[in-house]
Each structure stands twice: as structure tokens, then as C-alpha cells.
Design a protein around this motif. Structure first.
Motif, PDB file in Angstrom:
ATOM      1  N   ALA A 125       0.834  -1.204   0.000  1.00  0.00           N
ATOM      2  CA  ALA A 125       0.000   0.000   0.000  1.00  0.00           C
ATOM      3  C   ALA A 125       0.868   1.253   0.000  1.00  0.00           C
ATOM      4  CB  ALA A 125      -0.943  -0.013   1.195  1.00  0.00           C
ATOM      5  N   SER A 126       1.937   1.237   0.773  1.00  0.00           N
ATOM      6  CA  SER A 126       2.838   2.388   0.793  1.00  0.00           C
ATOM      7  C   SER A 126       3.542   2.567  -0.544  1.00  0.00           C
ATOM      8  CB  SER A 126       3.878   2.252   1.908  1.00  0.00           C
ATOM      9  OG  SER A 126       3.267   2.404   3.157  1.00  0.00           O
ATOM     10  N   ALA A 127       3.859   1.470  -1.203  1.00  0.00           N
ATOM     11  CA  ALA A 127       4.508   1.558  -2.514  1.00  0.00           C
ATOM     12  C   ALA A 127       3.585   2.244  -3.520  1.00  0.00           C
ATOM     13  CB  ALA A 127       4.885   0.163  -3.011  1.00  0.00           C
ATOM     14  N   ILE A 128       2.303   1.877  -3.501  1.00  0.00           N
ATOM     15  CA  ILE A 128       1.336   2.510  -4.405  1.00  0.00           C
ATOM     16  C   ILE A 128       1.174   3.987  -4.036  1.00  0.00           C
ATOM     17  CG2 ILE A 128      -1.046   2.475  -5.231  1.00  0.00           C
ATOM     18  CD1 ILE A 128       0.687   0.095  -6.137  1.00  0.00           C
ATOM     19  N   GLY A 174       7.482  -6.929  -8.058  1.00  0.00           N
ATOM     20  CA  GLY A 174       6.076  -7.314  -8.194  1.00  0.00           C
ATOM     21  C   GLY A 174       5.118  -6.210  -7.768  1.00  0.00           C
ATOM     22  N   ILE A 175       5.479  -4.968  -8.023  1.00  0.00           N
ATOM     23  CA  ILE A 175       4.644  -3.831  -7.655  1.00  0.00           C
ATOM     24  C   ILE A 175       3.948  -3.321  -8.909  1.00  0.00           C
ATOM     25  CG2 ILE A 175       4.627  -1.483  -6.720  1.00  0.00           C
ATOM     26  CD1 ILE A 175       7.174  -2.223  -5.175  1.00  0.00           C
ATOM     27  N   SER A 176       2.640  -3.158  -8.830  1.00  0.00           N
ATOM     28  CA  SER A 176       1.869  -2.610  -9.943  1.00  0.00           C
ATOM     29  C   SER A 176       1.770  -1.098  -9.801  1.00  0.00           C
ATOM     30  CB  SER A 176       0.463  -3.205  -9.961  1.00  0.00           C
ATOM     31  OG  SER A 176       0.518  -4.607 -10.082  1.00  0.00           O
ATOM     32  N   THR A 177       1.682  -0.430 -10.929  1.00  0.00           N
ATOM     33  CA  THR A 177       1.498   1.023 -10.900  1.00  0.00           C
ATOM     34  C   THR A 177       0.027   1.331 -10.623  1.00  0.00           C
ATOM     35  OG1 THR A 177       1.048   1.171 -13.259  1.00  0.00           O
ATOM     36  CG2 THR A 177       3.354   1.349 -12.578  1.00  0.00           C
ATOM     37  N   PRO A 178      -0.271   2.523 -10.172  1.00  0.00           N
ATOM     38  CA  PRO A 178      -1.680   2.887  -9.958  1.00  0.00           C
ATOM     39  C   PRO A 178      -2.513   2.767 -11.239  1.00  0.00           C
ATOM     40  CG  PRO A 178      -0.255   4.491  -8.889  1.00  0.00           C
ATOM     41  CD  PRO A 178       0.624   3.578  -9.683  1.00  0.00           C
ATOM     42  N   GLU A 179      -1.902   3.017 -12.388  1.00  0.00           N
ATOM     43  CA  GLU A 179      -2.626   2.888 -13.658  1.00  0.00           C
ATOM     44  C   GLU A 179      -2.968   1.432 -13.956  1.00  0.00           C
ATOM     45  OE1 GLU A 179      -0.664   6.567 -13.278  1.00  0.00           O
ATOM     46  OE2 GLU A 179       0.310   4.608 -13.369  1.00  0.00           O
ATOM     47  N   GLU A 180      -2.046   0.524 -13.642  1.00  0.00           N
ATOM     48  CA  GLU A 180      -2.314  -0.908 -13.874  1.00  0.00           C
ATOM     49  C   GLU A 180      -3.412  -1.418 -12.945  1.00  0.00           C
ATOM     50  OE1 GLU A 180       2.249  -2.090 -15.210  1.00  0.00           O
ATOM     51  OE2 GLU A 180       1.569  -2.535 -13.194  1.00  0.00           O
ATOM     52  N   GLY A 215      -5.911   0.472 -12.014  1.00  0.00           N
ATOM     53  CA  GLY A 215      -7.124   1.209 -12.328  1.00  0.00           C
ATOM     54  C   GLY A 215      -7.436   2.322 -11.341  1.00  0.00           C
ATOM     55  N   LEU A 216      -6.462   2.707 -10.523  1.00  0.00           N
ATOM     56  CA  LEU A 216      -6.702   3.755  -9.520  1.00  0.00           C
ATOM     57  C   LEU A 216      -6.727   5.152 -10.128  1.00  0.00           C
ATOM     58  CD1 LEU A 216      -4.463   2.421  -6.630  1.00  0.00           C
ATOM     59  CD2 LEU A 216      -6.942   2.240  -6.878  1.00  0.00           C
TER      60      LEU A 216
END
Length: 141
Positions: free
Chosen positions: A94-97, A129-135, A137-138
Motif C-alpha cells: 500500500a505504501s509503494a502505491i 512485483g509492484i503494480s502502478t496505480p494505472e495498472e 485502475g486507480l
């Protein structure tokens, strides 16, 4: 009542007519800071070292990111890389996002900064293994 008003205005007018000295005192110029000016490389190294500490906890991670985002700059990719690795060490996705969202917000109207940072961080994001906010859908919320 009118006499009081006119009396005060006459006093004010007399004070304007008084002659003032024609010299001006020199202003003293002081340098209060004798500290060494920090270069960009030293600044980046300081934050990379901070986020690379093995005993960094979640509170220190949030405190460091809050301080870093408070500066008038967009953090370099190597600082963000170190912060994202700290998030992975702490298992705090969550902090990474939030870090990626904060950087996007910090880039503001400069639309070319955030894609550049994502491009630079893509290998790290894939490795961790971290997704971007765009991936996730945020960005559409």
C-alpha cells in the motif's frame, strides 16, 4: 468635533513638512548560514542511504516519504527505487502505491515527468512485483 479633526489634520500636515535628514544609513548585510551547501548528488545519496537502512520500520518509511514529498522537487528515480525496495522489505505494498501516487501528484502539470520515472522504475517494479496505480485502475477513480 470639526475642530478636533482639523487640529489633527493640521498636526499631520506639519509633520510632513518637517525636513528629514538627506543621508541614508548603509544597510548591514549578514550571512547567517555558514553551512556547506548540499549538492544534488549528496542529497540523493542521503535519501538512498535513509531508505536502504535495514532497520527501517513502517513509521520511518512514511516519515521519510512525507519529508521528501514536502520538498520543492520531484524525487530522483534512484531515491524512489530505494523507497520501493524498503516497501518490499516491509511487505507494505500500500505504501509503494502511495509513493507512486504522490510522485504523480508532485509532478503536477509537467506531464512528461511521471512517465519518465515509471520508465526508469519499470525494472524495479517488475522485480519487486509492484503494480502502478494505472495498472490497478486507480487513476480512473
Amino acid at each position: 468635533m470639526f475642530r478636533a479633526v482639523f487640529g489633527l489634520s493640521a498636526t499631520g500636515a506639519r509633520s510632513l513638512l518637517r525636513s528629514r535628514p538627506s543621508y541614508a544609513a548603509p544597510l548591514a548585510s549578514r550571512c547567517y548560514s555558514h553551512a556547506k551547501v548540499e549538492t544534488d548528488e549528496e542529497f540523493d545519496a542521503l535519501w538512498v542511504t535513509y531508505f536502504s537502512k535495514l532497520d527501517l520500520d513502517a513509521w520511518e518509511l512514511r516519515k521519510g516519504m512525507n519529508t521528501l514529498i514536502g520538498y520543492d522537487l520531484v524525487p530522483e528515480a534512484k531515491i524512489l527505487d530505494s523507497a520501493l525496495r524498503a516497501c518490499r522489505r516491509l511487505n507494505d505494498m500500500a505504501s509503494a502505491i502511495r509513493i507512486l501516487e504522490a510522485v504523480k501528484d508532485k509532478a503536477g502539470p509537467h506531464k512528461d515527468i511521471y512517465p519518465y520515472l515509471i520508465q526508469e522504475l519499470k525494472p524495479t517494479l517488475t522485480e519487486l512485483g509492484i503494480s502502478t496505480p494505472e495498472e490497478l485502475g486507480l487513476d480512473k477513480l
